[in-house]
Design an enzyme around this catalytic site. Structure first.
Site, PDB file in Angstrom:
ATOM      1  N   SER A   1       6.199  -4.702  -1.604  1.00  0.00           N
ATOM      2  CA  SER A   1       5.989  -3.321  -2.015  1.00  0.00           C
ATOM      3  C   SER A   1       6.211  -2.380  -0.825  1.00  0.00           C
ATOM      4  O   SER A   1       7.312  -2.349  -0.266  1.00  0.00           O
ATOM      5  CB  SER A   1       4.590  -3.177  -2.620  1.00  0.00           C
ATOM      6  OG  SER A   1       4.424  -1.924  -3.223  1.00  0.00           O
ATOM      7  N   TRP A   2       5.192  -1.609  -0.413  1.00  0.00           N
ATOM      8  CA  TRP A   2       5.355  -0.788   0.797  1.00  0.00           C
ATOM      9  C   TRP A   2       5.811  -1.651   1.966  1.00  0.00           C
ATOM     10  O   TRP A   2       6.593  -1.198   2.804  1.00  0.00           O
ATOM     11  CB  TRP A   2       4.061  -0.064   1.149  1.00  0.00           C
ATOM     12  CG  TRP A   2       3.981   0.289   2.601  1.00  0.00           C
ATOM     13  CD1 TRP A   2       3.190  -0.290   3.547  1.00  0.00           C
ATOM     14  CD2 TRP A   2       4.770   1.270   3.284  1.00  0.00           C
ATOM     15  NE1 TRP A   2       3.430   0.271   4.782  1.00  0.00           N
ATOM     16  CE2 TRP A   2       4.397   1.233   4.653  1.00  0.00           C
ATOM     17  CE3 TRP A   2       5.753   2.168   2.873  1.00  0.00           C
ATOM     18  CZ2 TRP A   2       4.975   2.070   5.602  1.00  0.00           C
ATOM     19  CZ3 TRP A   2       6.337   3.006   3.823  1.00  0.00           C
ATOM     20  CH2 TRP A   2       5.942   2.951   5.166  1.00  0.00           C
TER      21      TRP A   2
ATOM     22  N   ASP B   1       8.716  -5.128 -13.166  1.00  0.00           N
ATOM     23  CA  ASP B   1       8.373  -4.170 -12.115  1.00  0.00           C
ATOM     24  C   ASP B   1       9.019  -2.833 -12.460  1.00  0.00           C
ATOM     25  O   ASP B   1      10.224  -2.762 -12.713  1.00  0.00           O
ATOM     26  CB  ASP B   1       8.881  -4.686 -10.764  1.00  0.00           C
ATOM     27  CG  ASP B   1       8.361  -3.893  -9.588  1.00  0.00           C
ATOM     28  OD1 ASP B   1       8.175  -2.666  -9.719  1.00  0.00           O
ATOM     29  OD2 ASP B   1       8.152  -4.505  -8.526  1.00  0.00           O
TER      30      ASP B   1
ATOM     31  N   HIS C   1       4.787  -5.806 -10.791  1.00  0.00           N
ATOM     32  CA  HIS C   1       4.766  -5.442  -9.374  1.00  0.00           C
ATOM     33  C   HIS C   1       3.622  -6.202  -8.689  1.00  0.00           C
ATOM     34  O   HIS C   1       2.577  -5.636  -8.353  1.00  0.00           O
ATOM     35  CB  HIS C   1       4.577  -3.934  -9.252  1.00  0.00           C
ATOM     36  CG  HIS C   1       4.829  -3.376  -7.881  1.00  0.00           C
ATOM     37  ND1 HIS C   1       6.093  -3.155  -7.384  1.00  0.00           N
ATOM     38  CD2 HIS C   1       3.968  -2.983  -6.903  1.00  0.00           C
ATOM     39  CE1 HIS C   1       6.003  -2.643  -6.174  1.00  0.00           C
ATOM     40  NE2 HIS C   1       4.716  -2.533  -5.852  1.00  0.00           N
TER      41      HIS C   1
ATOM     42  N   GLY D   1       0.822  -1.200   0.000  1.00  0.00           N
ATOM     43  CA  GLY D   1       0.000   0.000   0.000  1.00  0.00           C
ATOM     44  C   GLY D   1       0.864   1.262   0.000  1.00  0.00           C
ATOM     45  O   GLY D   1       1.370   1.655  -1.035  1.00  0.00           O
TER      46      GLY D   1
END
Length: 320
Positions: A114-115, A271, A299, A42
């Site tokens: 990711s985050w 990505d 991604h 996120g």
């Protein structure tokens, strides 16, 4: 190989982390297994049942949580009166430590996407004694260069979608930090302004997905969409609350702090983070890391080849 079969938690709860926030957590797998914590992306995505399936349930004690403001944690970021000033990287790191102590875990493998890779890296740099290994995918480091690429930079690849995104922002804000500009609209007291801005953000994110699937069903849920867009733009518009605003970012600067922590970076070749060499640069700044590149994957953790690679990595770490 594929993911492990679906499982249900054997324990769960709501942890009071202060500031009026309660964080949802759950544990599944083997109560006597190797502790591992999964950090979702996120920021603001929340954890899901599919995340449990990246770990061998016979080998791991698998901890999942919804970070502040999302999923089942309360209050939710979609609510206008939710105080976002107490939703920062430092708060999330403190929440992880509070949860680790609550569950009686000495050290755990930290898995982030990711985050979640940004949060996992900074957590490990801040609390190295609590981290046995890192497994990171869709790798990001929270730098301004990454934010600029994923907003303004990708406009050169997706010009029509970028034009629509810019049109949703005030003309005077189209030259600065676009995430911050969108966030200012999302913080408007006018619900219509907030709703349009959240939709503009998720439409832009959807348009920049380089490989199938190119649709995001959860963005059609107005509660999820508002909470997600508000949280992402809150972080991206504020240097991920990581420090000095340096374009390279503090995580790469402080890579030496990861010394002695084994890590595996599993990166899709499609990505867009690869356009900056983020995973490669992190790998070379962190001698205890391994870099695995999965061909023809963007991604995402959902592509079969990526799922196979991630399960193989957690299997390899299971008995270390």
């Amino acid at each position: 190989m594929g993911l492990y079969p679906e499982i249900e938690p054997y324990d769960h709860g709501m942890l009071d982390v202060g500031d009026g926030n309660r964080v949802y957590w759950e544990v599944c797998g083997n109560p006597r297994g190797k502790p591992a914590v999964m950090l979702h992306g996120g920021p603001g995505s929340g954890c899901g049942a599919g995340h449990r399936r990246h770990f061998d349930p016979a080998a791991y004690r698998i901890v999942l949580l919804d970070q502040r403001g999302c999923g089942r944690s309360t209050p939710h970021a979609s609510a206008y009166d939710t105080d976002m000033s107490v939703n920062t990287t430092a708060h999330l790191i403190a929440d992880l430590e509070r949860l680790r102590r609550h569950l009686g875990i000495e050290r755990w493998l930290v898995w982030g996407a990711s985050w979640g890779s940004v949060l996992g890296l900074r957590y490990a740099q801040t609390h190295p004694q609590a981290v046995s290994e890192l497994v990171l995918t869709a790798v990001a480091t929270g730098s301004n260069r990454e934010v600029n690429l994923l907003t303004r930079g990708l406009g050169r690849i997706y010009p029509d979608a970028f034009r629509r995104f810019l049109a949703a922002l005030p003309e005077e804000d189209r030259e600065g930090n676009l995430a911050a500009a969108c966030n200012r609209l999302i913080e408007s007291p006018d619900p219509a302004v907030r709703s349009r801005a959240a939709r503009a953000w998720t439409d832009w994110e959807t348009a920049t997905i380089p490989a199938p699937p190119r649709s995001v069903e959860r963005y059609e849920d107005p509660v999820f969409r508002m909470g997600f867009a508000r949280t992402v733009t809150h972080y991206w518009g504020n240097d991920h609350f990581l420090g000095d605003g340096n374009d390279e970012g503090v995580i790469l600067r402080d890579a030496i702090l990861l010394k002695g922590i084994p890590g595996t970076l599993v990166q899709g070749s499609l990505d867009f983070g690869n356009l900056l060499g983020t995973a490669w640069r992190l790998h070379h700044a962190w001698p205890d890391s391994e870099l695995i590149v999965v061909d023809d994957v963007g991604h995402t953790t959902g592509a079969p080849a990526m799922a196979d690679a991630l399960v193989a990595v957690t299997d390899a770490h299971a008995h270390r």
